[in-house]
Scaffold this motif. Structure first.
Motif, short mmCIF file in Angstrom:
data_model
loop_
_atom_site.label_atom_id
_atom_site.label_comp_id
_atom_site.label_asym_id
_atom_site.label_seq_id
_atom_site.Cartn_x
_atom_site.Cartn_y
_atom_site.Cartn_z
N ASN A 1 0.78 -1.24 0.00
CA ASN A 1 0.00 0.00 0.00
C ASN A 1 0.80 1.28 0.00
OD1 ASN A 1 -2.44 -1.50 0.18
ND2 ASN A 1 -2.01 -1.80 2.35
N ILE A 2 2.07 1.21 0.38
CA ILE A 2 2.85 2.43 0.52
C ILE A 2 4.32 2.18 0.20
CG2 ILE A 2 3.26 2.09 2.99
CD1 ILE A 2 3.02 5.20 3.28
N THR A 3 4.92 3.18 -0.42
CA THR A 3 6.36 3.21 -0.62
C THR A 3 6.87 4.48 0.05
OG1 THR A 3 6.26 2.04 -2.73
CG2 THR A 3 8.24 3.35 -2.32
N ILE A 4 7.90 4.36 0.88
CA ILE A 4 8.51 5.51 1.53
C ILE A 4 9.96 5.57 1.08
CG2 ILE A 4 9.10 6.64 3.72
CD1 ILE A 4 6.86 4.89 4.99
N ARG A 5 10.36 6.72 0.57
CA ARG A 5 11.74 6.89 0.13
C ARG A 5 12.32 8.15 0.75
NH1 ARG A 5 10.20 5.08 -5.60
NH2 ARG A 5 10.85 2.92 -5.51
N ARG A 6 13.57 8.04 1.19
CA ARG A 6 14.30 9.23 1.62
C ARG A 6 15.22 9.60 0.47
NH1 ARG A 6 17.50 10.73 7.11
NH2 ARG A 6 18.21 12.74 6.36
N LYS A 7 15.17 10.85 0.08
CA LYS A 7 15.97 11.33 -1.05
C LYS A 7 16.86 12.47 -0.57
CE LYS A 7 14.98 10.24 -4.92
NZ LYS A 7 15.60 9.24 -5.77
N ASN A 8 18.07 12.50 -1.09
CA ASN A 8 19.01 13.58 -0.85
C ASN A 8 19.44 14.13 -2.20
OD1 ASN A 8 19.33 13.34 2.11
ND2 ASN A 8 20.12 11.33 1.57
N LEU A 9 19.32 15.43 -2.37
CA LEU A 9 19.74 16.08 -3.60
C LEU A 9 20.80 17.12 -3.29
CD1 LEU A 9 16.30 16.82 -5.34
CD2 LEU A 9 17.80 14.87 -5.72
#
Length: 89
Positions: free
Chosen positions: A15-23
């Motif tokens: 039901n869910i995807t959680i992503r931590r992103k660094n730019l």
């Protein structure tokens, strides 16, 4: 409590995807959409110059924004930026 991922990078289930992103400053997210999904972005640090359906918005530290499945989203980091993306079906 159950620790799912110590780095907070990716959590994926039905039901869910959680992503931590660094730019890094100047890094881009190409314009795209997530058909069939509701997307929330929570900016932890930094600043994004975002485009949503061709309109420009500034997303700052502490902001939480929501994108519907129809909206096309892209962004450029104005400074080093960290955020979480929640993709919900």
């Amino acid at each position: 409590m159950k620790k799912i991922n110590s780095l907070g990078q990716n959590v994926i289930n039905d039901n869910i995807t959680i992503r931590r992103k660094n730019l890094a400053k100047g890094e881009e997210i190409p314009v795209h959409s997530h058909e069939g999904y509701n997307v929330f972005l929570c900016l932890v640090d930094g600043e994004l110059n975002a485009k949503v359906d061709g309109k420009e918005f500034l997303i700052e530290k502490g902001d939480i924004v929501n994108f519907s499945e129809e909206e096309k989203f892209g962004a450029v980091a104005n400074k080093d930026t960290s955020f979480f993306v929640f993709i919900i079906s």
